[in-house]
Design an enzyme around this catalytic site. Structure first.
Site, short mmCIF file in Angstrom:
data_model
loop_
_atom_site.label_atom_id
_atom_site.label_comp_id
_atom_site.label_asym_id
_atom_site.label_seq_id
_atom_site.Cartn_x
_atom_site.Cartn_y
_atom_site.Cartn_z
N LYS A 122 0.86 -1.19 0.00
CA LYS A 122 0.00 0.00 0.00
C LYS A 122 0.89 1.23 0.00
CE LYS A 122 -3.60 2.40 2.65
NZ LYS A 122 -4.65 2.30 3.68
N ASP A 227 -12.73 5.52 10.87
CA ASP A 227 -13.18 5.43 9.48
C ASP A 227 -13.78 4.03 9.27
OD1 ASP A 227 -13.58 6.60 6.99
OD2 ASP A 227 -11.56 6.15 6.25
P1 ADP Z 1 -7.49 3.73 1.28
O1 ADP Z 1 -6.70 4.32 2.39
O2 ADP Z 1 -7.12 4.31 -0.04
O3 ADP Z 1 -8.97 3.73 1.54
P2 ADP Z 1 -7.49 0.89 1.97
O4 ADP Z 1 -6.44 0.41 2.91
O5 ADP Z 1 -8.84 1.09 2.55
O6 ADP Z 1 -6.99 2.20 1.20
O7 ADP Z 1 -7.57 -0.14 0.77
C1 ADP Z 1 -8.32 0.09 -0.39
C2 ADP Z 1 -8.85 -1.21 -0.98
O8 ADP Z 1 -7.77 -2.09 -1.31
C3 ADP Z 1 -9.70 -2.00 0.00
O9 ADP Z 1 -11.04 -1.62 -0.04
C4 ADP Z 1 -9.51 -3.43 -0.47
O10 ADP Z 1 -10.37 -3.72 -1.54
C5 ADP Z 1 -8.09 -3.45 -0.98
N1 ADP Z 1 -7.16 -3.91 0.08
C6 ADP Z 1 -6.49 -3.17 0.97
N2 ADP Z 1 -5.71 -3.91 1.78
C7 ADP Z 1 -5.89 -5.18 1.39
C8 ADP Z 1 -5.35 -6.45 1.84
N3 ADP Z 1 -4.46 -6.52 2.84
N4 ADP Z 1 -5.76 -7.57 1.21
C9 ADP Z 1 -6.66 -7.50 0.19
N5 ADP Z 1 -7.19 -6.35 -0.28
C10 ADP Z 1 -6.83 -5.20 0.31
MG MG Z 2 -10.06 2.76 2.92
#
Ligand code: ADP
Ligand code: MG
Length: 395
Positions: A122, A227
């Protein structure tokens, strides 16, 4: 944003030294002048132009002029490069695969590490939003140092990683944290789908209770997600929820804790009503259910994510309305805000002699008494559990 993993392969040692020099230079220069780059990279001044031109062509840096001189800045791709280089040296990232998420504030990729196991990378991208309201929050930063996307994105990643570690260690359903560098975190790839994509479930009441229990369990550990909504809750095939995305987590001792707690609870109530037609008279209340029994908020504070960093990130996120809950229309009802102090009433302490750059961290400079030399006569001073100084203006 694309992540060009191939760029990693075509980088000479000199390119890398120039890129690193620009990163170091940006700790105290918005635009890094060429002589400083030469000095920091220990390359001959005459020689660096070729590398600079090359890095610009590859869109890892950009040139910009101030009123006084022409200089250079890292752009996201360059910062991505530096983070990937570090993560790959440590073996946490060996190859980058498909992008699975584009958030407002992040890019998410499936990657594989040296052990060939798949994981998630990420990349936090806070500056993707304009820095439109930051002017009002200048007090948190030194006047000569603007809150750059680079700094804020790094803080956001550090905070998310710190919380993920503590939550994971205490058995909360969160992804397993693997590594963190600069604005990036590496975590377990979950086989699960966002609640938002789920149209039907067998027993909405069961999931509803599990989620409310999770909010209460977090609060008993001193924490509020901040959140907690259908975007940040993933559901496994067996129906169990996993919580992701923590840059907005706050302590239950935060001045606005009750507001954040209620907003999390309301997000779930509203979503369940709208999506599954499920309503319950039972839902947690801050005063009754958020009594703290464990000190995870304090443990996070002890994890190396400093109170100053916490305060700066919070100020930035508030000003930019970062987070899904801040933009979804059902986030909270207007009247709920009434009891809350407005922005003008809360004045966070600023640190005058600490710019929060990595240099300070490396030299271990602590800054314990943030508010000591400011004018506190018309303020009540409180400290929240993360050690943030909160100066509340007296009426
Ligand atoms: P943001 O801060 O941009 O909202 P998130 O951490 O909520 O980012 O992640 C965005 C999307 O990416 C999630 O809704 C999910 O679909 C996917 N995602 C994030 N982390 C994971 C993970 N560890 N495994 C699988 N999918 C993930
Ligand atoms: Mg998010």
């Amino acid at each position: 944003m694309k992540l060009d993993a191939k760029a990693l392969r075509y980088m000479s040692t000199e390119d890398f030294r120039v890129l690193t020099a620009i990163e170091i230079g940006s700790r105290n220069h918005d635009i890094v002048p060429a002589p400083l780059i030469a000095q920091l990279s220990r390359l001959r001044s005459g020689g660096i132009n070729k590398f600079i031109t090359d890095l610009i062509k590859r869109k890892l840096i950009a040139s910009e002029s101030s009123s006084k001189y022409v200089g250079y800045k890292l752009v996201y791709a360059g910062y991505d490069y530096l983070a990937l280089k570090t993560l790959s040296k440590r073996g946490s990232v060996a190859s980058v695969g498909n992008q699975i998420g584009v958030g407002k504030e992040s890019d998410i990729f499936v990657i594989a590490g040296d052990n060939e196991e798949q994981a998630v990378l990420k990349l936090h991208r806070l500056g993707r939003l304009s820095f439109r309201n930051v002017k009002n929050k200048r007090d948190y930063f030194r006047p000569d140092q603007s809150p750059s996307w680079m700094y804020m994105s790094r803080l956001s990643a550090m905070k998310e990683y710190a919380f993920m570690q503590v939550l994971h260690q205490h058995g909360f359903p969160v992804p397993k944290p693997i590594d963190q560098n600069r604005h990036c975190i590496v975590m377990e790839l979950l086989d699960a789908h966002p609640l938002r994509q789920i149209e039907k479930i067998g027993e909405p009441g069961k999931l509803y209770s599990e989620l409310m229990d999770l909010i209460v369990r977090l609060a008993k550990h001193g924490l509020i997600h901040g959140d907690f909504n259908e975007f940040n809750i993933l559901i496994r095939d067996d129906g169990s929820p996993i919580l992701i995305d923590f840059p907005q987590m706050v302590s239950t001792s935060h001045a606005n804790a009750e507001f954040y707690f209620n907003r999390d609870v309301d997000c779930i109530r509203t979503f369940f009503k709208r999506r599954f037609g499920y309503e319950s008279v039972l839902y947690p209340k801050f005063a009754l259910d958020a009594n703290k029994e464990f000190d995870l908020d304090v443990q996070v504070a002890a994890s190396g994510f400093t109170k100053k960093e916490q305060t700066q990130l919070e100020a930035f996120m508030e000003s930019e309305q970062v987070g899904d809950s801040n933009t979804t229309p059902h986030s909270h009802d207007e009247e709920e805000d009434e009891d809350l102090p407005s922005d003008e009433e809360i004045v966070y302490a600023d640190d005058n002699d600490n710019d929060g750059s990595e240099d300070d961290r490396e030299t271990g400079r602590a800054n314990e008494d943030d508010a000591s030399d400011s004018d506190d006569d018309d303020c009540d001073i409180e400290y929240d559990r993360l050690g943030n100084t909160i100066r509340r203006k007296r009426a």
